[in-house]
Design a protein around this motif. Structure first.
Motif, PDB file in Angstrom:
ATOM      1  N   UNK A 129       0.819  -1.205   0.000  1.00 41.44           N
ATOM      2  CA  UNK A 129       0.000   0.000   0.000  1.00 41.44           C
ATOM      3  C   UNK A 129       0.855   1.258   0.000  1.00 41.44           C
ATOM      4  N   UNK A 130       0.673   2.071  -1.022  1.00 43.82           N
ATOM      5  CA  UNK A 130       1.330   3.373  -1.062  1.00 43.82           C
ATOM      6  C   UNK A 130       0.840   4.247   0.080  1.00 43.82           C
ATOM      7  N   UNK A 131      -0.457   4.158   0.388  1.00 41.55           N
ATOM      8  CA  UNK A 131      -1.023   4.979   1.453  1.00 41.55           C
ATOM      9  C   UNK A 131      -0.359   4.676   2.793  1.00 41.55           C
ATOM     10  N   UNK A 132      -0.127   3.387   3.099  1.00 41.42           N
ATOM     11  CA  UNK A 132       0.494   3.011   4.367  1.00 41.42           C
ATOM     12  C   UNK A 132       1.886   3.612   4.491  1.00 41.42           C
ATOM     13  N   UNK A 133       2.635   3.611   3.400  1.00 45.84           N
ATOM     14  CA  UNK A 133       3.974   4.197   3.399  1.00 45.84           C
ATOM     15  C   UNK A 133       3.908   5.703   3.621  1.00 45.84           C
ATOM     16  N   UNK A 134       2.985   6.370   2.920  1.00 46.97           N
ATOM     17  CA  UNK A 134       2.898   7.823   3.007  1.00 46.97           C
ATOM     18  C   UNK A 134       2.373   8.288   4.368  1.00 46.97           C
ATOM     19  N   UNK A 135       1.580   7.455   5.014  1.00 47.73           N
ATOM     20  CA  UNK A 135       1.129   7.795   6.362  1.00 47.73           C
ATOM     21  C   UNK A 135       2.312   7.945   7.307  1.00 47.73           C
ATOM     22  N   UNK A 136       3.327   7.106   7.136  1.00 47.62           N
ATOM     23  CA  UNK A 136       4.532   7.220   7.956  1.00 47.62           C
ATOM     24  C   UNK A 136       5.406   8.370   7.470  1.00 47.62           C
ATOM     25  N   UNK A 137       5.528   8.503   6.149  1.00 43.34           N
ATOM     26  CA  UNK A 137       6.389   9.541   5.586  1.00 43.34           C
ATOM     27  C   UNK A 137       5.958  10.940   5.997  1.00 43.34           C
ATOM     28  N   UNK A 138       4.647  11.153   6.222  1.00 46.92           N
ATOM     29  CA  UNK A 138       4.153  12.474   6.596  1.00 46.92           C
ATOM     30  C   UNK A 138       3.869  12.598   8.087  1.00 46.92           C
ATOM     31  N   UNK A 139       4.171  11.570   8.859  1.00 49.54           N
ATOM     32  CA  UNK A 139       3.887  11.609  10.291  1.00 49.54           C
ATOM     33  C   UNK A 139       4.931  12.391  11.070  1.00 49.54           C
ATOM     34  N   UNK A 140       4.471  13.306  11.906  1.00 53.67           N
ATOM     35  CA  UNK A 140       5.364  13.991  12.842  1.00 53.67           C
ATOM     36  C   UNK A 140       5.553  13.151  14.095  1.00 53.67           C
TER      37      UNK A 140
END
Length: 325
Positions: A153-164
């Protein structure tokens, strides 16, 4: 956390100066976002929090599972608000801002298949920028099921990439070695993120609210990115309703033997013929949980299944076969 200790006058002045603080809670299917949200609602004693909850599917289950649903809760229309920057989200935020009574904090829970960037952009690159203050993006991770290629999932990766803030949840279900491996991986995706550990979403609120970790300028260059994660990832939701009860044994056979392996997440309200109680159903991967409580209103079954390439007709027929005659 300043909001838990300052006076009402200080809060009003601080809000006018900085804008209404906003925290975005994201995380993949079944990570524990709603559980965390419940913890926030229960523990903000002197802070009035407005909550925006969104569903991926056409039955609003999450709002029924929250500890408190009252005038401080505002629900968005069904559908994934994070797919595009749409008027639904902006209008809902204005409804919070225009309330006559004091609101100290705004928390938004995204769906489990959400790319958080469009919501972030709504707060840093629209007219809301002058009225709100994006405090942090908090990503909840299920340490038992998450892997670097989590569900492709691209979304799962991006959730971490944008997480503070990355909240490693359910740490009681895995070894210390597994937790450390995840922490090391997350550092390679989002260096400098605040990594916390939790069980059942329990975390001291001063570590996650009013922390000032967001850096809005870093998002502005990505605002024109077209977010099509639902199409790319292939996720769909299937809903089921019935005014007839399930037979316990039939439903158990469905879960253990017949349900598609492509179901990643399911949740709902269950009515069993054999029980006078209302049952809260949560499924994440192969693990599921049932909790019972008193009914509030007329009994019925309401379920949502989220997964990849699900056959809605087949799934509904399997569930219909679990009903009593």
């Amino acid at each position: 956390m300043k909001n838990l200790t300052t006076s009402t006058e200080d809060l009003i002045f601080d809000r006018a100066k900085r804008g209404l603080p906003v925290t975005i809670i994201t995380g993949f299917l079944g990570s524990g976002k709603t559980t965390l949200l419940n913890q926030i609602i229960k523990n903000t004693e002197n802070v009035k929090v407005a909550v925006l909850v969104n569903e991926f599917g056409d039955i609003n289950i999450d709002s029924q599972l929250l500890v408190s649903i009252d005038e401080d809760m505002i629900e968005l229309s069904n559908g994934c608000i994070c797919c595009t920057i749409n008027d639904g989200l902006v209008d809902a935020v204005y409804r919070v801002l225009e309330r006559q009574d004091r609101i100290d904090y705004l928390v938004i829970e995204t769906t489990g298949v959400a790319d958080p960037l469009p919501i972030i952009i709504t707060f840093v690159a629209t007219e809301l920028r002058d009225l709100t203050n994006l405090d942090a993006v908090l990503t909840v991770v299920d340490v038992e099921t998450f892997t670097p290629d989590s569900f492709d999932s691209e979304a799962a990766f991006r959730q971490i990439a944008y997480g503070d803030i990355i909240l490693l949840n359910k740490t009681d279900l895995v070894s210390e070695e597994k937790v450390k491996e995840l922490e090391n991986y997350i550092e390679t995706v989002k260096a400098g993120a605040r990594i916390l550990r939790s069980q059942y979403g329990q975390v001291p609120l001063p570590l996650i609210l009013d922390v000032g970790l967001s850096q809005p300028d870093t998002y502005l260059t990505e605002g024109d990115r077209d977010s099509k994660h639902l199409v790319n990832d292939g996720f769909v939701s299937v809903s089921f309703r019935s005014d007839r009860p399930f037979a316990v044994k039939k439903f158990q056979v469905f879960l253990q033997e017949k349900m598609s392996a492509d179901v990643f997440r399911a949740k709902g309200i269950l009515w069993f013929k054999e029980s006078p109680r209302r049952h809260i159903f949560q499924l994440s991967g192969k693990r599921y949980d049932l909790k019972d409580e008193e009914w509030e209103g007329k009994p019925s079954n309401q379920l949502i299944f989220i997964g990849r390439s699900l056959n809605a007709l087949e799934l509904n027929q399997q569930l219909n076969n679990c009903l009593t005659r």
